[in-house]
Scaffold this active site. Structure first.
Site, PDB file in Angstrom:
ATOM      1  N   CYS A  25     -16.401   1.242   0.046  1.00 17.37           N
ATOM      2  CA  CYS A  25     -15.262   0.372   0.381  1.00 17.37           C
ATOM      3  C   CYS A  25     -14.903   0.422   1.856  1.00 17.37           C
ATOM      4  CB  CYS A  25     -14.057   0.740  -0.477  1.00 17.37           C
ATOM      5  SG  CYS A  25     -13.416   2.394  -0.177  1.00 17.37           S
ATOM      6  N   GLN A  27      -9.905  -4.056  -4.025  1.00 21.00           N
ATOM      7  CA  GLN A  27     -11.210  -3.655  -3.499  1.00 21.00           C
ATOM      8  C   GLN A  27     -12.296  -3.807  -4.563  1.00 21.00           C
ATOM      9  OE1 GLN A  27     -12.101  -2.278  -0.239  1.00 21.00           O
ATOM     10  NE2 GLN A  27     -14.130  -2.770  -1.057  1.00 21.00           N
ATOM     11  N   ASP A  43     -17.351   7.084  -1.604  1.00 20.68           N
ATOM     12  CA  ASP A  43     -16.153   6.864  -0.790  1.00 20.68           C
ATOM     13  C   ASP A  43     -15.906   8.161  -0.027  1.00 20.68           C
ATOM     14  OD1 ASP A  43     -13.775   5.843   0.243  1.00 20.68           O
ATOM     15  OD2 ASP A  43     -12.645   6.007  -1.629  1.00 20.68           O
ATOM     16  N   ARG A  72     -13.553  -9.103   0.728  1.00 20.80           N
ATOM     17  CA  ARG A  72     -12.108  -8.840   0.603  1.00 20.80           C
ATOM     18  C   ARG A  72     -11.322 -10.119   0.914  1.00 20.80           C
ATOM     19  NH1 ARG A  72     -10.018  -3.688   0.913  1.00 20.80           N
ATOM     20  NH2 ARG A  72      -8.234  -4.730   0.003  1.00 20.80           N
ATOM     21  N   HIS A  83      -7.071   1.077  -6.627  1.00 23.00           N
ATOM     22  CA  HIS A  83      -7.323   0.123  -5.539  1.00 23.00           C
ATOM     23  C   HIS A  83      -7.994  -1.124  -6.126  1.00 23.00           C
ATOM     24  CE1 HIS A  83      -7.690  -1.386  -1.607  1.00 23.00           C
ATOM     25  NE2 HIS A  83      -8.647  -0.636  -1.114  1.00 23.00           N
ATOM     26  N   ARG A 101       0.888  -1.171   0.000  1.00 24.95           N
ATOM     27  CA  ARG A 101       0.000   0.000   0.000  1.00 24.95           C
ATOM     28  C   ARG A 101       0.921   1.213   0.000  1.00 24.95           C
ATOM     29  NH1 ARG A 101      -5.413   1.028   3.418  1.00 24.95           N
ATOM     30  NH2 ARG A 101      -6.105  -0.249   1.675  1.00 24.95           N
TER      31      ARG A 101
HETATM   32  N1  NVA Z   1     -10.085   6.472  -1.228  1.00 25.50           N
HETATM   33  C1  NVA Z   1      -9.751   5.967   0.085  1.00 25.50           C
HETATM   34  C2  NVA Z   1      -9.939   4.484   0.111  1.00 25.50           C
HETATM   35  C3  NVA Z   1      -9.632   3.840   1.437  1.00 25.50           C
HETATM   36  C4  NVA Z   1      -9.763   2.356   1.398  1.00 25.50           C
HETATM   37  C5  NVA Z   1      -8.325   6.336   0.434  1.00 25.50           C
HETATM   38  O1  NVA Z   1      -7.467   6.233  -0.444  1.00 25.50           O
HETATM   39  O2  NVA Z   1      -8.086   6.737   1.571  1.00 25.50           O
HETATM   40  N1   CP Z   2     -11.299  -0.626   1.978  1.00 29.56           N
HETATM   41  C1   CP Z   2     -10.037  -0.686   2.440  1.00 29.56           C
HETATM   42  O1   CP Z   2      -9.063  -0.851   1.702  1.00 29.56           O
HETATM   43  O2   CP Z   2      -9.935  -0.567   3.787  1.00 29.56           O
HETATM   44  P1   CP Z   2      -8.617  -0.425   4.645  1.00 29.56           P
HETATM   45  O3   CP Z   2      -8.048   0.954   4.381  1.00 29.56           O
HETATM   46  O4   CP Z   2      -9.071  -0.604   6.050  1.00 29.56           O
HETATM   47  O5   CP Z   2      -7.626  -1.476   4.216  1.00 29.56           O
END
Ligand code: NVA
Ligand code: CP
Length: 304
Positions: A259, A132, A220, A287, A129, A102
């Site tokens: 998500c 997801q 989101d 997931r 992502h 990540r």
């Molecule tokens: N768009 C959000 C998704 C989190 C799973 C982020 O990048 O923080």
């Molecule tokens: N949806 C998702 O990726 O959640 P987290 O940030 O908790 O991993």
């Protein structure tokens, strides 16, 4: 190399097979998977940002497939004090069977993949992502049948999730309508890709137009991780809340997807996310099942 960097760069047929494999694992239930397909294999999970679902679902998936996972906070690795991504990738390949990362910047993921001799999986970047989205499509299809030719409405920020939904619209052949503030449209590279590849997408700044007869309404957070410097999000996103009123535009049996993590009272009302249309807990559960499919494909070339 069986990397999962983005949905659109997977070979033909793999995306659908990943969904079928995830369904197979879900039907088998929880616990050690028969034959322990990843016995003795280890996944590194590198995080430059926080996570609940991604971290836990990947770790449990490795355990249930018979392997193990190592959580690595990038700040506590030498990467966090300047060791190059390339050198990190070369070293990790000497110990491990796969890397899930990540990353703050998509380029970090790409560099890792370039220099790695083991599979690399995108666990979210500023741009996309993909893992997801697989869980989301699996959930959509559990509720409403095959997604092909259905209509999905994305309401809110043109963020990493919106970008990956653009890829998915082409790969799974459905109509995607995105309603985003003019200053927060999806990444132009993804929009160009959609045009070049005839993806069935429409972009507007009108949430009502986007939601018309939609089968699912998705949103989101207004502020993604690493995007905390957006000025006045309450003003920019004011008309982009998913609520009962917006759902009046959608199909009678339309579902709500997110998500997570969610912010009740901002991008979605509690009536919607905690109400009967919401499938967010199934998305979160899925997931785990899709991670099992992704890992058994990437690390052991096993798909149903
Ligand atoms: N768009 C959000 C998704 C989190 C799973 C982020 O990048 O923080
Ligand atoms: N949806 C998702 O990726 O959640 P987290 O940030 O908790 O991993």
């Amino acid at each position: 190399m069986r990397n999962l960097l983005d949905i659109n760069d997977l070979d033909n047929g793999i995306p659908r097979k990943l969904l079928e494999t995830a369904k197979f694992y879900k039907n088998k239930g929880r616990g050690l998977v028969e034959g322990a397909p990843l016995l003795g294999r280890t996944l590194a999970m590198i995080f430059e940002k926080p996570s609940t679902r991604t971290r836990i679902s990947f770790e449990v998936a490795m355990t249930e497939l018979g392997g193990s996972a190592i959580y690595l906070d990038a700040k506590t690795m030498q990467m966090g004090r300047g060791e190059t991504i390339a050198d990190t990738a070369r070293v990790l390949g000497r110990y491990l069977d796969g890397i899930m990362i990540r990353a703050l910047k998509h380029d970090t993921l790409l560099q890792m993949a370039t220099h790695s001799n083991i599979p690399v999986i995108n666990g979210l970047t500023n741009l996309s992502h993909p893992c997801q989205i697989f869980a989301d499509i699996m959930t959509f299809e559990e509720k409403l049948g095959e997604i092909e030719n259905k209509t999905v409405a994305w309401i809110g920020d043109g963020n990493n999730m919106a970008n990956s939904w653009i890829h998915a619209a082409k790969v799974f052949n459905f109509k995607l309508r995105l309603a985003c503030p003019k200053s927060r449209m999806p990444h132009e590279g993804f929009i160009k890709w959609a045009k070049d590849n005839n993806a069935n997408i429409e972009i507007t700044d009108d949430p009502r137009k986007a939601s018309k007869n939609a089968n699912a309404i998705l949103t989101d957070t207004w502020i993604s991780m690493g995007e905390e410097d957006i000025d006045n999000p309450e003003i920019i996103f004011n008309k982009f809340q998913v609520n009962e009123d917006l759902f009046k535009e959608a199909n009678e049996n339309a579902i709500f997807m997110h998500c997570l993590p969610a912010h009740r009272g901002q991008e979605v009302t509690k009536e919607i996310i905690d109400g009967p249309r919401s499938v967010v807990w199934d998305e979160a559960e899925n997931r785990l099942h899709i991670q099992k499919a992704i890992l058994s494909w990437a690390l052991a070339d096993k798909l149903i």
